[in-house]
Design a protein around this motif. Sequence first.
Motif, PDB file in Angstrom:
ATOM      1  N   SER A   1     -17.483  25.135 -33.367  1.00 35.31           N
ATOM      2  CA  SER A   1     -18.523  24.413 -32.626  1.00 35.31           C
ATOM      3  C   SER A   1     -19.515  23.743 -33.572  1.00 35.31           C
ATOM      4  N   VAL A   2     -19.807  24.375 -34.695  1.00 31.58           N
ATOM      5  CA  VAL A   2     -20.709  23.772 -35.681  1.00 31.58           C
ATOM      6  C   VAL A   2     -20.069  22.511 -36.264  1.00 31.58           C
ATOM      7  N   LEU A   3     -18.795  22.588 -36.618  1.00 29.68           N
ATOM      8  CA  LEU A   3     -18.107  21.398 -37.137  1.00 29.68           C
ATOM      9  C   LEU A   3     -18.050  20.295 -36.083  1.00 29.68           C
ATOM     10  N   ALA A   4     -17.835  20.666 -34.824  1.00 31.21           N
ATOM     11  CA  ALA A   4     -17.813  19.669 -33.745  1.00 31.21           C
ATOM     12  C   ALA A   4     -19.186  19.010 -33.606  1.00 31.21           C
ATOM     13  N   HIS A   5     -20.248  19.794 -33.722  1.00 33.86           N
ATOM     14  CA  HIS A   5     -21.612  19.253 -33.651  1.00 33.86           C
ATOM     15  C   HIS A   5     -21.826  18.222 -34.763  1.00 33.86           C
ATOM     16  N   GLU A   6     -21.417  18.569 -35.975  1.00 36.52           N
ATOM     17  CA  GLU A   6     -21.603  17.637 -37.101  1.00 36.52           C
ATOM     18  C   GLU A   6     -20.743  16.385 -36.910  1.00 36.52           C
ATOM     19  N   MET A   7     -19.551  16.555 -36.375  1.00 33.16           N
ATOM     20  CA  MET A   7     -18.712  15.404 -36.077  1.00 33.16           C
ATOM     21  C   MET A   7     -19.392  14.512 -35.048  1.00 33.16           C
TER      22      MET A   7
ATOM     23  N   GLU B   1     -29.941  15.572 -31.705  1.00 35.49           N
ATOM     24  CA  GLU B   1     -29.376  16.922 -31.710  1.00 35.49           C
ATOM     25  C   GLU B   1     -28.792  17.284 -30.349  1.00 35.49           C
ATOM     26  N   ILE B   2     -29.485  16.913 -29.292  1.00 39.47           N
ATOM     27  CA  ILE B   2     -28.982  17.169 -27.935  1.00 39.47           C
ATOM     28  C   ILE B   2     -27.664  16.422 -27.723  1.00 39.47           C
ATOM     29  N   GLU B   3     -27.598  15.181 -28.166  1.00 40.79           N
ATOM     30  CA  GLU B   3     -26.371  14.393 -28.015  1.00 40.79           C
ATOM     31  C   GLU B   3     -25.225  15.026 -28.811  1.00 40.79           C
ATOM     32  N   ALA B   4     -25.483  15.465 -30.043  1.00 45.16           N
ATOM     33  CA  ALA B   4     -24.447  16.115 -30.852  1.00 45.16           C
ATOM     34  C   ALA B   4     -24.046  17.459 -30.239  1.00 45.16           C
ATOM     35  N   ASP B   5     -25.001  18.171 -29.650  1.00 48.49           N
ATOM     36  CA  ASP B   5     -24.677  19.428 -28.965  1.00 48.49           C
ATOM     37  C   ASP B   5     -23.757  19.177 -27.771  1.00 48.49           C
ATOM     38  N   ALA B   6     -24.069  18.163 -26.974  1.00 53.34           N
ATOM     39  CA  ALA B   6     -23.225  17.829 -25.818  1.00 53.34           C
ATOM     40  C   ALA B   6     -21.825  17.432 -26.281  1.00 53.34           C
ATOM     41  N   PHE B   7     -21.758  16.677 -27.366  1.00 53.29           N
ATOM     42  CA  PHE B   7     -20.464  16.301 -27.934  1.00 53.29           C
ATOM     43  C   PHE B   7     -19.682  17.548 -28.325  1.00 53.29           C
ATOM     44  N   SER B   8     -20.360  18.491 -28.966  1.00 54.40           N
ATOM     45  CA  SER B   8     -19.706  19.739 -29.352  1.00 54.40           C
ATOM     46  C   SER B   8     -19.132  20.447 -28.128  1.00 54.40           C
ATOM     47  N   GLY B   9     -19.925  20.552 -27.072  1.00 53.30           N
ATOM     48  CA  GLY B   9     -19.431  21.190 -25.852  1.00 53.30           C
ATOM     49  C   GLY B   9     -18.219  20.478 -25.280  1.00 53.30           C
TER      50      GLY B   9
END
Length: 179
Positions: free
Chosen positions: A84-90, A109-117
């Motif tokens: 999930s951390v790698l997905a957030h950075e991606m 950060e919220i947008e990268a978090d949603a992308f990770s999810g």
Amino acid sequence: NGCGFKVPPRSLLKTNFQSVYEAKQILQNMLDTISWKENFTVREQNGIRNAYATIINRARFIIYDNNFLEDMDAYAATRWASISVLAHEMGHHYYNHVVSSTGSTPPKEIEADAFSGYVMAKLGASLDESIAAMKTIGSDKASSSHPAKADRIAAITRGWNEGKKITTTNPTNPTNPTN
């Protein structure tokens, strides 16, 4: 404090994260799952206790500390935490966050978090697995650069629901960035 996380304590437990080769394989699996072409290079940098997306000399990178990812998995008690951390950075690269000079902001950060999810759902992670890292080591309080844990978990959950198509409104799926 990478991307608003409390740094997990060093763990004696190892998840056998196999360095940059495994990270590249995990990220490639994410890319294939969402049908997106990579626009970054993966670099391991031990000792930084972090993972982050950046641009160096006009080249995009995801830089991570292998021990940090192993500790994250051990502390969160799931192999999905590091993913999930790698997905957030991606997600930061996906949405071109690193192109601006403003640095981290709560909306980015919220947008990268949603992308990770979203990516985690597409990879087959449960919602609990998708939020495990944030739930375990997210900061309870917001800062000028990062939202509070509750807001970040809500964003990951929204992304996960979009990935699973569990929504009552039309989802806004990630689109390919412009270079």
